[in-house]
Scaffold this motif. Structure first.
Motif, short mmCIF file in Angstrom:
data_model
loop_
_atom_site.label_atom_id
_atom_site.label_comp_id
_atom_site.label_asym_id
_atom_site.label_seq_id
_atom_site.Cartn_x
_atom_site.Cartn_y
_atom_site.Cartn_z
N GLY A 60 0.84 -1.19 0.00
CA GLY A 60 0.00 0.00 0.00
C GLY A 60 0.87 1.23 0.00
O GLY A 60 2.11 1.14 -0.01
N ASP A 61 0.24 2.40 0.02
CA ASP A 61 1.03 3.63 0.03
C ASP A 61 0.68 4.58 1.17
O ASP A 61 1.53 5.30 1.66
N ARG A 62 -0.59 4.54 1.64
CA ARG A 62 -0.96 5.44 2.75
C ARG A 62 -2.16 4.84 3.49
O ARG A 62 -3.11 4.39 2.88
N ILE A 63 -2.10 4.86 4.83
CA ILE A 63 -3.15 4.31 5.67
C ILE A 63 -3.45 5.29 6.80
O ILE A 63 -2.56 6.04 7.22
N ALA A 64 -4.69 5.31 7.24
CA ALA A 64 -5.09 6.20 8.33
C ALA A 64 -5.85 5.42 9.39
O ALA A 64 -6.43 4.37 9.11
N PHE A 79 -4.94 9.82 12.54
CA PHE A 79 -3.53 9.66 12.24
C PHE A 79 -3.41 9.02 10.86
O PHE A 79 -4.05 8.00 10.60
N ALA A 80 -2.62 9.61 9.97
CA ALA A 80 -2.36 9.04 8.65
C ALA A 80 -0.85 8.96 8.45
O ALA A 80 -0.11 9.83 8.92
N ALA A 81 -0.40 7.91 7.75
CA ALA A 81 1.04 7.74 7.54
C ALA A 81 1.29 6.99 6.25
O ALA A 81 0.42 6.25 5.75
N ASP A 82 2.50 7.16 5.73
CA ASP A 82 2.92 6.39 4.58
C ASP A 82 3.12 4.94 5.01
O ASP A 82 3.52 4.67 6.15
N VAL A 83 2.87 4.03 4.10
CA VAL A 83 3.08 2.60 4.35
C VAL A 83 4.54 2.27 4.05
O VAL A 83 5.09 2.72 3.05
N VAL A 84 5.15 1.50 4.95
CA VAL A 84 6.52 1.04 4.76
C VAL A 84 6.48 -0.49 4.78
O VAL A 84 6.47 -1.10 5.85
N PRO A 85 6.41 -1.13 3.59
CA PRO A 85 6.33 -2.59 3.56
C PRO A 85 7.46 -3.24 4.36
O PRO A 85 8.61 -2.83 4.28
N ALA A 99 -9.80 1.61 10.42
CA ALA A 99 -8.67 1.83 9.51
C ALA A 99 -9.24 2.28 8.17
O ALA A 99 -10.27 1.78 7.73
N VAL A 100 -8.56 3.23 7.53
CA VAL A 100 -9.01 3.77 6.25
C VAL A 100 -7.84 3.80 5.28
O VAL A 100 -6.78 4.37 5.59
N ASN A 101 -8.03 3.19 4.11
CA ASN A 101 -7.00 3.27 3.08
C ASN A 101 -7.16 4.62 2.39
O ASN A 101 -8.05 4.79 1.57
N VAL A 102 -6.31 5.57 2.74
CA VAL A 102 -6.36 6.91 2.15
C VAL A 102 -5.37 7.04 0.99
O VAL A 102 -5.15 8.13 0.48
N GLY A 103 -4.81 5.91 0.58
CA GLY A 103 -3.85 5.91 -0.52
C GLY A 103 -4.50 5.58 -1.85
O GLY A 103 -5.72 5.43 -1.96
N GLU A 104 -3.65 5.42 -2.84
CA GLU A 104 -4.09 5.10 -4.20
C GLU A 104 -3.85 3.64 -4.56
O GLU A 104 -4.24 3.20 -5.63
N GLN A 105 -3.19 2.89 -3.68
CA GLN A 105 -2.89 1.48 -3.91
C GLN A 105 -3.66 0.62 -2.91
O GLN A 105 -3.99 1.09 -1.82
#
Length: 117
Positions: A60-64, A79-85, A99-105
Motif C-alpha cells: 500500500g502507500d498510505r493508511i489512516a 492519524f495518517a502515515a505512509d506505508v513502509v512494507p 482503519a481507512v486506506n487513504v492511498g491510491e494502492q
C-alpha cells in the motif's frame, strides 16, 4: 468478521464492532493472526483491540486510523502515515477505531494478536 455490540460511552445507543481484520489466517492458544486488505478509499469495520498486537505492513502507500471518542489506544486522534512494507509496529490494546486506506494502492497488512497467558 465477527461482530459485537457495545454501548457508546456517554449514551445509550449501541454501535456494532467488527473484527480487527478482513479474516483470521491462524489461531492457537498463544496468537491470533489476521489479514487486513483494503482497496483505495475502503474502510474497515469499527473494531476494538482487546489484546496487545503487532502490525506488519505488507503493501500500500498510505493508511489512516480514525479513533472513536472512547478509544484508550495509542492513537486518540486521527492519524495518517505512509506505508513502509516490512515494518513491524508493536501496539497496545485498548484502541477502538476504523482503519481507512487513504492511498491510491490496495493496502495489505498482517495483524498478530498476543493472547494473554
Amino acid at each position: 468478521m465477527s461482530e459485537q455490540h457495545q454501548p457508546i460511552e456517554g449514551g445509550t445507543a449501541e454501535r456494532k464492532l467488527g473484527g480487527i481484520g478482513s479474516r483470521i489466517l491462524f489461531e492457537d492458544a498463544k496468537v491470533r493472526i489476521w489479514e487486513l486488505a483494503l482497496a483505495p478509499g475502503e474502510r474497515s469495520d469499527v473494531h476494538r483491540h482487546d489484546l496487545d498486537y503487532y502490525l506488519v505492513q505488507i503493501g500500500g502507500d498510505r493508511i489512516a486510523v480514525e479513533p472513536e471518542p472512547d478509544s484508550a489506544g495509542e492513537y486518540r486522534d486521527y492519524f495518517a502515515a505512509d506505508v513502509v512494507p516490512g515494518v513491524v509496529v508493536p501496539m497496545k490494546r485498548g484502541g477502538v477505531e476504523t482503519a481507512v486506506n487513504v492511498g491510491e494502492q490496495p493496502y495489505y497488512e498482517i495483524i498478530v494478536e498476543l493472547k494473554d497467558a
